[in-house]
Design an enzyme around this catalytic site. Structure first.
Site, mmCIF file in Angstrom:
data_model
loop_
_atom_site.group_PDB
_atom_site.id
_atom_site.type_symbol
_atom_site.label_atom_id
_atom_site.label_comp_id
_atom_site.label_asym_id
_atom_site.label_seq_id
_atom_site.Cartn_x
_atom_site.Cartn_y
_atom_site.Cartn_z
ATOM 1 N N SER A 120 2.291 7.206 -4.930
ATOM 2 C CA SER A 120 2.749 8.471 -4.335
ATOM 3 C C SER A 120 4.236 8.624 -4.579
ATOM 4 O O SER A 120 4.807 9.663 -4.290
ATOM 5 C CB SER A 120 2.556 8.495 -2.826
ATOM 6 O OG SER A 120 1.821 7.453 -2.339
ATOM 7 N N HIS A 141 -2.961 10.779 -8.725
ATOM 8 C CA HIS A 141 -2.589 10.613 -7.314
ATOM 9 C C HIS A 141 -3.698 11.143 -6.412
ATOM 10 O O HIS A 141 -3.917 12.354 -6.317
ATOM 11 C CB HIS A 141 -1.262 11.339 -7.046
ATOM 12 C CG HIS A 141 -0.773 11.182 -5.650
ATOM 13 N ND1 HIS A 141 -0.211 12.206 -4.933
ATOM 14 C CD2 HIS A 141 -0.771 10.111 -4.822
ATOM 15 C CE1 HIS A 141 0.110 11.770 -3.728
ATOM 16 N NE2 HIS A 141 -0.213 10.500 -3.644
ATOM 17 N N GLU A 153 -3.846 14.742 -7.999
ATOM 18 C CA GLU A 153 -2.731 15.219 -8.821
ATOM 19 C C GLU A 153 -2.652 14.379 -10.096
ATOM 20 O O GLU A 153 -2.660 13.150 -10.030
ATOM 21 C CB GLU A 153 -1.414 15.120 -8.038
ATOM 22 C CG GLU A 153 -1.343 16.117 -6.891
ATOM 23 C CD GLU A 153 -0.110 15.972 -6.021
ATOM 24 O OE1 GLU A 153 0.408 16.999 -5.549
ATOM 25 O OE2 GLU A 153 0.354 14.822 -5.807
ATOM 26 N N ASN A 192 2.539 16.191 -1.410
ATOM 27 C CA ASN A 192 3.393 15.496 -0.442
ATOM 28 C C ASN A 192 4.663 16.289 -0.132
ATOM 29 O O ASN A 192 5.219 16.173 0.954
ATOM 30 C CB ASN A 192 3.758 14.092 -0.949
ATOM 31 C CG ASN A 192 2.713 13.058 -0.549
ATOM 32 O OD1 ASN A 192 1.976 13.262 0.420
ATOM 33 N ND2 ASN A 192 2.628 11.974 -1.290
HETATM 34 N N1 3HC Z 1 -13.193 7.380 4.985
HETATM 35 C C1 3HC Z 1 -14.293 7.947 4.472
HETATM 36 N N2 3HC Z 1 -14.861 9.050 4.966
HETATM 37 C C2 3HC Z 1 -14.277 9.592 6.038
HETATM 38 C C3 3HC Z 1 -13.111 9.073 6.631
HETATM 39 C C4 3HC Z 1 -12.563 7.910 6.054
HETATM 40 N N3 3HC Z 1 -11.453 7.317 6.522
HETATM 41 N N4 3HC Z 1 -12.753 9.855 7.676
HETATM 42 C C5 3HC Z 1 -13.663 10.834 7.740
HETATM 43 N N5 3HC Z 1 -14.578 10.688 6.759
HETATM 44 C C6 3HC Z 1 -15.717 11.542 6.483
HETATM 45 C C7 3HC Z 1 -16.741 11.481 7.585
HETATM 46 O O1 3HC Z 1 -17.683 10.454 7.338
HETATM 47 C C8 3HC Z 1 -17.371 12.849 7.495
HETATM 48 O O2 3HC Z 1 -18.278 12.891 6.413
HETATM 49 P P1 3HC Z 1 -19.599 13.809 6.504
HETATM 50 O O3 3HC Z 1 -19.195 15.136 7.044
HETATM 51 O O4 3HC Z 1 -20.102 13.898 5.104
HETATM 52 O O5 3HC Z 1 -20.510 13.097 7.410
HETATM 53 C C9 3HC Z 1 -16.198 13.743 7.097
HETATM 54 O O6 3HC Z 1 -15.229 12.895 6.488
HETATM 55 C C10 3HC Z 1 -15.582 14.433 8.291
HETATM 56 O O7 3HC Z 1 -15.210 13.421 9.219
HETATM 57 P P2 3HC Z 1 -15.173 13.582 10.790
HETATM 58 O O8 3HC Z 1 -16.214 14.582 11.182
HETATM 59 O O9 3HC Z 1 -15.230 12.224 11.402
HETATM 60 O O10 3HC Z 1 -13.723 14.092 11.131
HETATM 61 P P3 3HC Z 1 -12.957 15.354 10.644
HETATM 62 O O11 3HC Z 1 -13.861 16.512 10.403
HETATM 63 O O12 3HC Z 1 -11.848 15.492 11.613
HETATM 64 O O13 3HC Z 1 -12.352 14.944 9.218
HETATM 65 C C11 3HC Z 1 -10.606 14.116 7.907
HETATM 66 C C12 3HC Z 1 -11.526 13.826 9.077
HETATM 67 C C13 3HC Z 1 -11.423 14.236 6.608
HETATM 68 C C14 3HC Z 1 -9.647 12.928 7.781
HETATM 69 C C15 3HC Z 1 -9.853 15.471 8.180
HETATM 70 O O14 3HC Z 1 -9.252 15.397 9.433
HETATM 71 C C16 3HC Z 1 -8.802 15.787 7.151
HETATM 72 O O15 3HC Z 1 -9.091 16.333 6.088
HETATM 73 N N6 3HC Z 1 -7.543 15.441 7.487
HETATM 74 C C17 3HC Z 1 -6.408 15.700 6.587
HETATM 75 C C18 3HC Z 1 -6.293 14.537 5.627
HETATM 76 C C19 3HC Z 1 -5.157 14.746 4.669
HETATM 77 O O16 3HC Z 1 -4.373 15.672 4.742
HETATM 78 N N7 3HC Z 1 -5.068 13.819 3.699
HETATM 79 C C20 3HC Z 1 -3.963 13.822 2.744
HETATM 80 C C21 3HC Z 1 -2.891 12.929 3.242
HETATM 81 S S1 3HC Z 1 -1.533 12.821 2.141
HETATM 82 C C22 3HC Z 1 -1.928 11.575 1.111
HETATM 83 O O17 3HC Z 1 -2.930 10.902 1.229
HETATM 84 C C23 3HC Z 1 -0.973 11.352 -0.013
HETATM 85 C C24 3HC Z 1 -0.483 9.945 -0.059
HETATM 86 O O18 3HC Z 1 0.448 9.853 -1.133
HETATM 87 C C25 3HC Z 1 0.189 9.487 1.184
#
Ligand code: 3HC
Length: 286
Positions: A120, A141, A153, A192
């Site tokens: 990242s 990414h 990305e 990011n």
């Molecule tokens: N691993 C695998 N699958 C996961 C998971 C995990 N850690 N967390 C959630 N899931 C899956 C669940 O199993 C579920 O799957 P399904 O609908 O097919 O059964 C689905 O995701 C939805 O999960 P939940 O119903 O438990 O919870 P939410 O609807 O609240 O979703 C989330 C959780 C997907 C994490 C959602 O809140 C989200 O999209 N959050 C934003 C995440 C984000 O912005 N990520 C980018 C971060 S920046 C980054 O990564 C860049 C790096 O450089 C730092």
């Protein structure tokens, strides 16, 4: 070039899920880590996740078994990359370690293999010159959780070839994800940087006593429709990762506006890194 075998270096949060995403999408994957414990933890995590997908009815038992048969875990870098068409490095965010990994990948991977980094922080030009194939080096990414988030990305360095970009774009699409192509390197890439803008405002609002962590997150989710608020997201991604990204952006640009916010520094110094340590902006029971 058609990619049929992917090696993922690093079995942490990102590496293991990138490997699992490949296996589920029908691509043979090998996940490598130097620590046998880390490899075992990743394998256990995959078994639990695949079982959960079957229980939830998201995958058939046959598809889960077939995904399992396509993925292997190893501590041997040689075994992992010897037959790879594409290597995705998802190791620790330390540049000297990444450079030495890329030098070894260059020696061990087939000549045609593309070497990508999931960093990242660092554009691939920071590692490309540690190899003899800079045209086959780029950033891929992924976003956390990599099994769920739908974009990757793809960042070119000045020497990345069109063929490399075409091949990794095809892989991203085969994984069922959307490629976001960056024509040149820039600190933080695109997503990011967007995220940092929101996060910085959230930290300023909290720091100046305008609203609580919970209320700021509620504004993001309930008023703006974000899937999660900026504080909950820092806990998911890791306070350490968030801090490192800002610190590296500052070191690359020299722009004081890129420095981590004092509250982020404080949280980072406390060792409360978020979900991975059980405590960050929020507390987690398991
Ligand atoms: N691993 C695998 N699958 C996961 C998971 C995990 N850690 N967390 C959630 N899931 C899956 C669940 O199993 C579920 O799957 P399904 O609908 O097919 O059964 C689905 O995701 C939805 O999960 P939940 O119903 O438990 O919870 P939410 O609807 O609240 O979703 C989330 C959780 C997907 C994490 C959602 O809140 C989200 O999209 N959050 C934003 C995440 C984000 O912005 N990520 C980018 C971060 S920046 C980054 O990564 C860049 C790096 O450089 C730092």
């Amino acid at each position: 070039m058609t990619v049929t075998h992917i090696a993922v270096i690093g079995s942490g949060t990102m590496g293991r899920q990138i490997g699992m995403a490949c296996a589920v999408a029908g691509i043979t994957a090998t996940v490598q880590d130097i620590s046998a414990d880390a490899v075992d933890a990743a394998r256990d995590d995959m078994d639990t996740w695949l079982d959960g997908r079957v229980t939830k009815g998201r995958l058939t038992a046959e598809d889960a078994a077939s995904a399992r048969s396509r993925i292997t875990f190893t501590t041997s870098l040689e075994d992992a990359v010897g037959h790879a068409d594409l290597v995705i490095e998802a190791a620790t965010e330390k540049l000297d370690i990444k450079r030495s990994i890329f030098t070894r990948l260059d020696a061990l991977a087939p000549d045609h293999a593309i070497l990508a980094t999931n960093s990242s922080t660092y554009g691939s030009s920071a590692v490309a010159d540690a190899t003899g194939r800079p045209d086959k080096v780029c950033n891929m990414h992924f976003f956390n959780p990599a099994l769920v988030m739908k974009a990757v990305e793809i960042v070119r360095n000045p020497q990345t070839s069109d063929d490399t970009v075409a091949a990794v774009t095809a892989v991203v699409e085969a994984l069922g994800k959307k490629p976001v192509l960056l024509a040149k390197e820039t600190p933080g890439f695109v997503a990011n940087r967007l995220l940092n803008a929101v996060r910085t405002e959230a930290l300023k609002l909290y720091g100046s006593g305008v609203a609580s962590v919970e209320d700021i997150d509620t504004a993001a989710t309930a008023a703006l429709g974000y899937p999660m608020g900026p504080f909950a997201l820092m806990d998911l991604v890791g306070i350490d990762v968030t801090y490192d990204i800002r610190q590296a952006s500052y070191e690359m640009t020299g722009d004081p506006a890129e420095l981590p916010h004092p509250l982020l520094v404080e949280k980072y110094s406390s060792g409360d890194y978020g979900r991975k340590t059980g405590k960050g902006w929020y507390s987690y029971d398991d």
